[in-house]
Design an enzyme around this catalytic site. Structure first.
Site, PDB file in Angstrom:
ATOM      1  N   CYS A 106       0.827  -1.208   0.000  1.00 12.59           N
ATOM      2  CA  CYS A 106       0.000   0.000   0.000  1.00 12.59           C
ATOM      3  C   CYS A 106       0.869   1.270   0.000  1.00 12.59           C
ATOM      4  CB  CYS A 106      -0.968  -0.046   1.176  1.00 12.59           C
ATOM      5  SG  CYS A 106      -2.359   1.084   1.047  1.00 12.59           S
ATOM      6  N   HIS A 107       0.762   2.091   1.046  1.00 10.55           N
ATOM      7  CA  HIS A 107       1.534   3.331   1.140  1.00 10.55           C
ATOM      8  C   HIS A 107       2.943   3.115   1.679  1.00 10.55           C
ATOM      9  CE1 HIS A 107      -2.502   5.097   0.771  1.00 10.55           C
ATOM     10  NE2 HIS A 107      -1.888   6.187   0.342  1.00 10.55           N
TER      11      HIS A 107
END
Length: 174
Positions: A106-107
């Site tokens: 994800c991030h």
């Protein structure tokens, strides 16, 4: 247990993505690995985006990356905080230099961007940071999981089974 004797480090900070932190930890512990959580403070309970908590075992500066076989960087909003710590950056760079498995989802790519290790790598992430990943010199693919040598990247929680299957394969080969 195939990972008995293996030590894995995972970072943690406020607003981690609950599943992206805990699913990999549970999978690796099921295989016999020891997984430690490192945060800004030791023995501090951090709260995930959806309210699940995680208590750090160590603070960043107490970590010797030579003691670990692999690294996990969870997503959520925690990576934006994690990348501000020089110790986090140094740990990521050590893992990269020593070709130890690094998992990011994800991030989490923000942490690897700040560590300046993505130039020339092929990765994935949440589409929201695609530009950031590409601006750091990475080739970005919209796939559930991408493996580039010792680096395993994934997009979001629905991709966790693919992510961990590939991370485990990379860890087995080390």
């Amino acid at each position: 247990m195939r990972f008995s004797g293996k030590k894995i480090l995972s970072f943690v900070h406020e607003d981690f993505e609950d599943l992206e932190l805990w699913y990999p930890i549970h999978r690796l512990r099921e295989e016999g690995a020891t997984v430690h959580l490192a945060g800004e403070d030791a023995n501090f309970t951090y709260k995930g985006k959806y309210g699940v908590t995680a208590t750090s075992d160590f603070q960043f500066q107490d970590i010797n990356p030579n003691d670990y076989d692999a690294l996990l960087v969870p997503g959520g909003w925690a990576p934006d905080k994690l990348r501000r710590f020089k110790e986090v950056i140094e740990i990521v760079q050590h893992m990269e230099e020593n070709q130890k498995p690094i998992g990011q989802i994800c991030h989490a790519g923000w942490v690897l961007i700040s560590a300046k290790i993505l130039n020339g790598k092929t990765v994935t992430s949440t589409p929201g940071i695609r530009d950031d990943m590409e601006n750091a010199g990475a080739k970005w693919l919209d796939e559930p999981v991408v493996v580039d040598g010792h680096l395993v990247s994934s997009r979001r929680p629905p991709d966790l089974p693919d992510y961990m299957r590939e991370f485990i394969k990379v860890l087995e080969d080390k």
